[in-house]
Design a protein around this motif. Structure first.
Motif, PDB file in Angstrom:
ATOM      1  N   ILE A 120      44.308 -13.799 -28.985  1.00  0.00           N
ATOM      2  CA  ILE A 120      44.143 -12.460 -28.443  1.00  0.00           C
ATOM      3  C   ILE A 120      45.019 -12.387 -27.199  1.00  0.00           C
ATOM      4  CG2 ILE A 120      42.560 -10.766 -27.497  1.00  0.00           C
ATOM      5  CD1 ILE A 120      41.139 -13.621 -29.452  1.00  0.00           C
ATOM      6  N   ARG A 121      45.872 -11.373 -27.153  1.00  0.00           N
ATOM      7  CA  ARG A 121      46.838 -11.249 -26.060  1.00  0.00           C
ATOM      8  C   ARG A 121      46.668  -9.904 -25.352  1.00  0.00           C
ATOM      9  NH1 ARG A 121      50.819 -15.218 -26.888  1.00  0.00           N
ATOM     10  NH2 ARG A 121      50.762 -16.118 -28.983  1.00  0.00           N
ATOM     11  N   GLY A 122      47.168  -9.876 -24.108  1.00  0.00           N
ATOM     12  CA  GLY A 122      47.287  -8.627 -23.369  1.00  0.00           C
ATOM     13  C   GLY A 122      46.019  -8.159 -22.699  1.00  0.00           C
ATOM     14  N   ALA A 123      44.962  -8.908 -22.616  1.00  0.00           N
ATOM     15  CA  ALA A 123      43.697  -8.457 -22.039  1.00  0.00           C
ATOM     16  C   ALA A 123      43.561  -8.943 -20.610  1.00  0.00           C
ATOM     17  CB  ALA A 123      42.527  -8.957 -22.871  1.00  0.00           C
ATOM     18  N   ARG A 124      42.913  -8.121 -19.815  1.00  0.00           N
ATOM     19  CA  ARG A 124      42.514  -8.504 -18.450  1.00  0.00           C
ATOM     20  C   ARG A 124      41.252  -7.737 -18.109  1.00  0.00           C
ATOM     21  NH1 ARG A 124      44.343 -10.879 -13.828  1.00  0.00           N
ATOM     22  NH2 ARG A 124      43.375 -10.100 -11.913  1.00  0.00           N
ATOM     23  N   ILE A 151      28.298 -30.070 -36.578  1.00  0.00           N
ATOM     24  CA  ILE A 151      29.543 -30.340 -37.305  1.00  0.00           C
ATOM     25  C   ILE A 151      30.630 -29.357 -36.892  1.00  0.00           C
ATOM     26  CG2 ILE A 151      30.561 -30.490 -39.614  1.00  0.00           C
ATOM     27  CD1 ILE A 151      27.832 -31.254 -40.663  1.00  0.00           C
ATOM     28  N   THR A 152      30.228 -28.170 -36.495  1.00  0.00           N
ATOM     29  CA  THR A 152      31.184 -27.127 -36.131  1.00  0.00           C
ATOM     30  C   THR A 152      31.498 -27.222 -34.643  1.00  0.00           C
ATOM     31  OG1 THR A 152      30.279 -25.713 -37.856  1.00  0.00           O
ATOM     32  CG2 THR A 152      31.622 -24.659 -36.148  1.00  0.00           C
ATOM     33  N   GLU A 153      32.780 -27.061 -34.312  1.00  0.00           N
ATOM     34  CA  GLU A 153      33.229 -27.102 -32.924  1.00  0.00           C
ATOM     35  C   GLU A 153      34.082 -25.881 -32.641  1.00  0.00           C
ATOM     36  OE1 GLU A 153      35.754 -29.952 -29.820  1.00  0.00           O
ATOM     37  OE2 GLU A 153      35.499 -30.522 -31.936  1.00  0.00           O
ATOM     38  N   ILE A 154      33.811 -25.214 -31.541  1.00  0.00           N
ATOM     39  CA  ILE A 154      34.581 -24.050 -31.117  1.00  0.00           C
ATOM     40  C   ILE A 154      35.214 -24.371 -29.776  1.00  0.00           C
ATOM     41  CG2 ILE A 154      34.511 -21.610 -30.482  1.00  0.00           C
ATOM     42  CD1 ILE A 154      32.162 -21.280 -32.367  1.00  0.00           C
ATOM     43  N   ARG A 155      36.518 -24.306 -29.717  1.00  0.00           N
ATOM     44  CA  ARG A 155      37.261 -24.544 -28.484  1.00  0.00           C
ATOM     45  C   ARG A 155      37.950 -23.255 -28.081  1.00  0.00           C
ATOM     46  NH1 ARG A 155      40.492 -30.063 -30.185  1.00  0.00           N
ATOM     47  NH2 ARG A 155      38.665 -31.396 -30.607  1.00  0.00           N
ATOM     48  N   THR A 156      37.629 -22.764 -26.913  1.00  0.00           N
ATOM     49  CA  THR A 156      38.200 -21.513 -26.431  1.00  0.00           C
ATOM     50  C   THR A 156      38.807 -21.753 -25.064  1.00  0.00           C
ATOM     51  OG1 THR A 156      36.509 -20.254 -27.627  1.00  0.00           O
ATOM     52  CG2 THR A 156      37.746 -19.090 -25.907  1.00  0.00           C
ATOM     53  N   LYS A 157      40.008 -21.246 -24.886  1.00  0.00           N
ATOM     54  CA  LYS A 157      40.676 -21.339 -23.589  1.00  0.00           C
ATOM     55  C   LYS A 157      41.454 -20.070 -23.334  1.00  0.00           C
ATOM     56  CE  LYS A 157      44.682 -23.774 -25.563  1.00  0.00           C
ATOM     57  NZ  LYS A 157      45.520 -24.987 -25.484  1.00  0.00           N
ATOM     58  N   SER A 158      41.541 -19.733 -22.064  1.00  0.00           N
ATOM     59  CA  SER A 158      42.260 -18.528 -21.654  1.00  0.00           C
ATOM     60  C   SER A 158      43.316 -18.926 -20.639  1.00  0.00           C
ATOM     61  CB  SER A 158      41.297 -17.501 -21.047  1.00  0.00           C
ATOM     62  OG  SER A 158      40.370 -17.049 -22.015  1.00  0.00           O
ATOM     63  N   LEU A 159      44.527 -18.473 -20.868  1.00  0.00           N
ATOM     64  CA  LEU A 159      45.655 -18.759 -19.987  1.00  0.00           C
ATOM     65  C   LEU A 159      46.140 -17.462 -19.374  1.00  0.00           C
ATOM     66  CD1 LEU A 159      47.636 -21.268 -22.241  1.00  0.00           C
ATOM     67  CD2 LEU A 159      46.008 -21.800 -20.428  1.00  0.00           C
ATOM     68  N   GLU A 160      46.236 -17.448 -18.034  1.00  0.00           N
ATOM     69  CA  GLU A 160      46.710 -16.245 -17.352  1.00  0.00           C
ATOM     70  C   GLU A 160      48.232 -16.222 -17.365  1.00  0.00           C
ATOM     71  OE1 GLU A 160      45.992 -13.802 -13.163  1.00  0.00           O
ATOM     72  OE2 GLU A 160      45.174 -15.811 -13.450  1.00  0.00           O
ATOM     73  N   LYS A 161      48.789 -15.100 -17.801  1.00  0.00           N
ATOM     74  CA  LYS A 161      50.233 -14.935 -17.865  1.00  0.00           C
ATOM     75  C   LYS A 161      50.759 -14.429 -16.529  1.00  0.00           C
ATOM     76  CE  LYS A 161      50.536 -16.242 -22.125  1.00  0.00           C
ATOM     77  NZ  LYS A 161      51.197 -17.494 -22.475  1.00  0.00           N
ATOM     78  N   THR A 172      47.724 -10.705 -17.312  1.00  0.00           N
ATOM     79  CA  THR A 172      46.890 -10.640 -18.502  1.00  0.00           C
ATOM     80  C   THR A 172      46.595 -12.042 -18.988  1.00  0.00           C
ATOM     81  OG1 THR A 172      48.812 -10.488 -19.958  1.00  0.00           O
ATOM     82  CG2 THR A 172      47.890  -8.415 -19.141  1.00  0.00           C
ATOM     83  N   PHE A 173      45.641 -12.118 -19.901  1.00  0.00           N
ATOM     84  CA  PHE A 173      45.201 -13.408 -20.401  1.00  0.00           C
ATOM     85  C   PHE A 173      45.524 -13.529 -21.882  1.00  0.00           C
ATOM     86  CE2 PHE A 173      42.744 -12.935 -16.598  1.00  0.00           C
ATOM     87  CZ  PHE A 173      42.629 -14.222 -16.110  1.00  0.00           C
ATOM     88  N   HIS A 174      45.986 -14.727 -22.219  1.00  0.00           N
ATOM     89  CA  HIS A 174      46.151 -15.087 -23.627  1.00  0.00           C
ATOM     90  C   HIS A 174      44.976 -16.003 -23.967  1.00  0.00           C
ATOM     91  CE1 HIS A 174      48.376 -17.731 -26.782  1.00  0.00           C
ATOM     92  NE2 HIS A 174      47.512 -16.903 -27.339  1.00  0.00           N
TER      93      HIS A 174
END
Length: 1035
Positions: free
Chosen positions: A289-293, A314-324, A328-330
């Motif tokens: 997901i791109r362009g959000a802030r 068994i299920t793993e969710i990895r979420t990270k947000s990088l500020e551009k 905005t955040f990717h």
């Protein structure tokens, strides 16, 4: 125009534009001034000068005398009002308006107007109006010189206000705000001059705004510029700047703020599996997901079910947000799981939203992906249990689901071993066409757990459950004992016999027959009326209670189940261990002797079972000793620790027998615990002296003393003896001992001290024998000691020539103990031992006294020897006048001092002419009187010799006869020169005093006399300090 002569008055110029009351001014000058004033109103400004308020400013007035001629006057105007004037001539006159008198000055060379403490009201156009006596035609300054003066006032502050009127500090972040929202702000520049230029910028882009408003109060501007801006994505990570440009400030003043702008996401994309995946593979689905802030909140769905890693390990969710860079955040989220058949044809969806979508009530953005999972067969067998008799037909069913559904292989397993379904005589089916397996005729070998394994192109699948096929047959048994090993009679324990099934189906025995030495003991269960306690029991167990020696038998059993009685088991023997009988202990010899050996013997009448040949030993009640298990034990050597009780007993696996104990008696022969040293030294003046002897002996012995082999009688008052019988010492291992101390009663000795010659003797400590040993003795030499005395050297004086080695010198001294020797020269030890041996060639510096130091622990003594180092003499020649005769003196320096001399003259052919030995008055000097008739230069030579030999020549050059002063002795000559210098200094001082007195008198005579002087018709009275007026002085 003719020449003019102007006179300056003493008054200032008034404001009426008249310079002064003077002689009439020519008509041409008046016309010139009039046209200059008219022209000043329409002329352009020549220069502009800007200066900060409160500072000083200099307004120049350029005057070109070469082009315009001589300057007559100069006027300064502020606007239309004259503020200063300057009239030039013989005496310059300057006039300044009273209003500016304290702050304005007019200067010349160069001509300029200086204004101090600049004020806002000083801002105007200033005119420098010049008037020349005779203007030249080349003059171009008829209209004067105009200067525009601008007063600069930097702003007191530049402030940004928000829509509510609150102040925004520089660099502040405003918000959060959403895109499409209106941003309102006001930039105010306060109290500045000139009017500033105010503008709004976003980054490098100038924003379109309303025109600024400018309020002028007390000459200062307050400028305001409003900003009304609709926020968009372009405003991300941008600063809104209010820029102020003014001549009053050097650089552009910049005040800024930024907006925490919130925007909706622009895109969402899910990827990871392109076509299909295989069960068991790790699946990674990535949602970008791109362009959000601010960053979005992301949710994963499996069809319509929310996926949570907390609920599924068994299920793993990895979420990270990088500020551009644009703020905005990717946001990237990975859904990681292992693919199973349950995910086949499932739709996985990723939804994302942030606060902008929530505030605007917009739906979350989403992206979906349908997953295809290929998986091996999932197998199920039935029924779960089958009970059959031998030779029956049994059907084993196998069902499955798979993707793809076509099978490549079918396998059946019994107890995890592959079944050979190709054996068609025993099996039917079990292939891809007919998965079920049929056993045509069951037998014992068919018993087991059956599983079905199917394969497709993806892999293999095995049934989770198995079919348990049971075929019944008669039991085969064995007998077990618990405990397994032999049983100890002393434990009075129980033994349980088990009739264990080796092979049977069913494996549970309903009846058991028990045998002892092949004789039937019992059949269980026993349900007769008299034995109800044996009816409801496990027949496969038989309990034997309180096992003793009477339970020695061979036991066996046979079992019964639904298939009937099976064969009898093999026999097993029950072993019972019991301990040996009481022990008997003896030892030899009956009395032990120290440092010898003793042997103990232990025996039993009843060896027990198994028969015992092992024994345990104890000493002093401690043990048993782990390293001794034999019947006999030899202890050596015997010491104090062995005087103790000894015990033994026999033991085997059945236990230990009754213990036997004896007490060991140990004797010790006479032995020195403390004997006499080989030598005992005592200072002859010592007030106390003792000799000590300690002897170990059990039984007790006595001690006596001897001197030189003769017993010391107890009535000898020079001695007395103290004795004590000491107890045994476990710490040192010593037995009981006799301590005897021989004291020397010094008051009863002659002179209460020892005689260094007569009292040296051998003293002996003697013991009696006992039952285990004979007499022993110890002897010491009792030496009387004293400090060194009578120290002597073999040579008092040693003569040695320089460059040679002297003979040895022996030092002797009398002392006890024998003394040590050191040789000392010039406070340094140069040798050790009684012999002084010098192995190096001697020099004259080695001449001196050598000291022999003899010493021992009681004191020291010294003796000295002198070494005289003899060497050849060297000579020196001096020239003196002795008894009015010119004399040469030859002085010799050698050892021995006594020397002979030889004089000679060195001739031109380098040969010597002998002059004899000269006159010898002292042992080390020779005198030679020079002749008075020589007139040429001569070289006189002298050589000295002593008992060592001849020295080297010394010589002196005699050029001519000595002057009278050279004939004197050196001290006499020094005294004479000092007297002459003192006399000359006295004469000089007296002369200086006379000169000073004469000059003083001469000066006084000069001042007291009337002296006429010619000068220029002027008379002045002269008064001398300390005197009176005596005349006139014409200048």
């Amino acid at each position: 125009m003719g020449n003019m002569v102007l006179r300056r008055s003493g008054k200032a110029v008034p404001k009426s534009n008249q310079l002064a009351e003077s002689s009439p001014i020519s008509l041409s000058l008046v016309l010139l001034l009039f046209f200059a004033l008219v022209d000043s109103t329409i002329a352009q400004v020549d220069t502009t000068i800007s200066q900060q308020e409160s500072q000083s400013v200099v307004l120049p007035c350029p005057v070109n005398s070469q082009k315009c001629g001589k300057l007559h006057s100069l006027n300064w105007f502020k606007g239309d009002a004259r503020i200063a004037a300057m009239l030039l001539g013989d005496s310059n006159v300057t006039s300044v308006n009273k209003e500016f008198d304290e702050r304005v000055t007019v200067e010349q060379n160069p001509y300029r107007l200086v204004i101090k403490d600049l004020k806002i009201a000083d801002e105007d156009i200033y005119l420098c109006d010049t008037t020349f006596f005779i203007p030249e035609e080349t003059c171009d300054n008829f209209n004067g010189y105009r200067i525009e003066l601008r007063v600069l006032v930097p702003p007191t502050e530049v402030v940004i206000l928000d829509a509510k009127g609150d102040r925004l500090e520089n660099g502040r972040i405003v918000g959060p705000m959403q895109e499409r929202q209106s941003l309102k702000a006001t930039c105010t520049v306060r109290n500045t001059r000139p009017q500033p230029e105010v503008s709004w910028f976003r980054g490098t882009k100038r924003l379109t705004t309303y025109s600024p408003t400018h309020d002028l109060i007390n000459g200062l501007y307050t400028s305001t510029l409003e900003l009304d801006w609709q926020l968009s994505r372009e405003d991300l990570a941008q600063d809104f700047e209010c820029r102020v440009k003014s001549a009053a400030i050097q650089n552009v003043t910049l005040t800024k703020f930024s907006v925490d702008l919130q925007v909706r996401p622009t895109s969402i994309n899910i990827n990871g599996v392109k076509h299909h995946t295989v069960q068991g593979s790790k699946v990674v689905l990535t949602c970008d997901i791109r362009g959000a802030r601010p960053a979005v909140n992301l949710t994963w769905y499996n069809t319509t079910t929310i996926i949570s890693s907390d609920e599924n390990e068994i299920t793993e969710i990895r979420t990270k947000s990088l500020e551009k860079s644009d703020g905005t955040f990717h946001t990237q989220s990975e859904l990681i799981f292992n693919a199973t058949r349950f995910e086949n044809d499932r739709v996985f969806r990723c939804e994302a939203e942030n606060i902008v979508l929530q505030i605007n009530r917009e739906k979350p953005i989403s992206s979906a992906l349908t997953l295809e999972v290929l998986y091996p067969p999932v197998v199920k067998v039935s029924p779960s249990d089958i009970i059959a008799n031998t030779s029956e037909i049994v059907l084993l069913n196998c069902e499955y689901v798979a993707n793809p559904a076509s099978l490549t292989q079918v396998e059946w397993y019994r107890n995890d071993d592959l079944v050979n379904v190709n054996d068609t005589t025993h099996y039917k089916g079990g292939n891809s066409e007919n998965v079920a397996l049929v056993i045509k005729a069951t037998n014992k070998e068919d018993i087991g757990n059956y599983s079905c394994q199917l394969s497709n192109n993806i892999g293999k699948g095995t049934s989770d459950h198995k079919i348990n096929l049971d075929v019944q047959y008669a039991p085969t048994v064995e007998i077990l004992m618990i405990p397994k090993g032999p049983v100890k009679e002393s434990d009075e324990s129980n033994v349980t016999l088990f009739c264990n099934v080796l092979d049977a189906n069913p494996s549970v025995l309903t009846k058991v027959r028990w045998y002892a030495n092949s004789t039937l003991l019992k059949e269980l269960p026993d349900c007769e009326e008299t034995r109800e306690d044996l009816c409801h029991i496990d027949p496969s167990k038989l309990l034997l209670e309180s096992i003793g020696r009477g339970f020695f038998y061979n036991y066996s059993c046979e079992g019964f189940n639904a298939a009937g009685w099976g064969p009898r088991s093999e026999e097993k023997e029950l072993l019972v261990h019991y301990e040996p009988g009481p022990a008997t202990l003896s030892h030899f010899p009956l009395v032990a002797v120290k440092k010898k050996s003793v042997t103990f013997s232990c025996s039993v009448d009843d060896p027990g079972f198994p028969e015992s040949n092992r024994f345990r030993w104890l000493r002093g009640g401690r043990g048993p000793l782990q390293d001794i298990v034999t019947k006999d034990w030899t202890v050596e050597p015997i010491d104090l620790d062995n005087r103790s009780n000894y015990s033994c007993y026999a033991y085997n696996e059945g236990g230990k027998g009754v213990m036997a104990t004896v007490s060991l008696e140990v004797h010790a022969p006479p032995f020195f615990i403390r004997n006499l040293p080989q030598y005992t030294g005592i200072l002859h003046t010592s007030p106390n002296a003792t000799l000590t002897c300690r002897i170990e002996c059990v039984p007790r012995c006595d001690i006596s003393w001897q001197k030189d082999g003769v017993p010391i009688e107890r009535n000898d008052t020079r001695y007395f003896v103290k004795e004590k019988y000491m107890d045994a010492s476990p710490a040192t291992g010593d037995f009981e001992s006799m301590l005897s101390v021989l004291h020397f009663n010094m008051p009863n000795w002659p002179d209460s001290k020892f005689n260094i010659e007569d009292d040296n003797a051998n003293y002996t400590c003697v013991s009696t024998g006992n039952t285990v040993g004979g007499s022993i003795r110890s002897r010491t030499y009792f030496g009387i000691e004293y400090a060194p005395e009578n120290t002597t050297v073999s040579e008092k004086i040693v003569y040695v020539q320089e460059g040679t080695i002297p003979g040895r010198v022996i030092c002797k001294s009398r002392a006890n103990p024998e003394p040590s020797y050191d040789w000392i020269f010039k406070n340094q030890t140069i040798a050790n031992g009684n012999a002084l041996i010098i192995n190096t060639a001697m020099t004259r510096n080695d001449n001196g006294t050598y000291t022999c130091l003899a010493y021992n622990k009681h004191g020291n003594s010294i003796a000295k020897t002198i070494i005289e180092v003899q060497f050849k003499p060297r000579c020196e020649i001096e020239r003196q006048e002795i008894d009015d005769q010119d004399t040469l003196i030859c002085i010799a320096y050698g050892n021995p001092i006594e020397a002979d001399f030889s004089w000679s003259i060195k001739t031109e052919n380098e040969t010597d002419e002998s002059l004899g030995s000269g006159k010898k008055q002292n042992s080390d000097k020779s005198y030679y009187i020079l002749q008075t008739d020589y007139a040429i230069s001569r070289t006189y030579r002298c050589v000295a010799n002593n008992t060592v030999g001849y020295g080297s020549f010394c010589e002196i050059e005699v050029a001519e006869q000595l002057a009278w002063w050279q004939l004197w002795e050196k001290n006499t000559l020094i005294i004479l020169v000092a007297a002459i210098l003192g006399l000359m200094l006295t004469v000089i001082i007296i002369c200086c005093i006379i000169i000073c007195i004469c000059r003083r008198r001469r000066r006084q005579d000069k001042y007291l006399t009337e002296v006429p002087i010619s000068c220029i018709q002027s008379k002045r009275q002269v008064v001398f300090t300390g005197g009176t007026v005596v005349g006139t002085w014409r200048v």
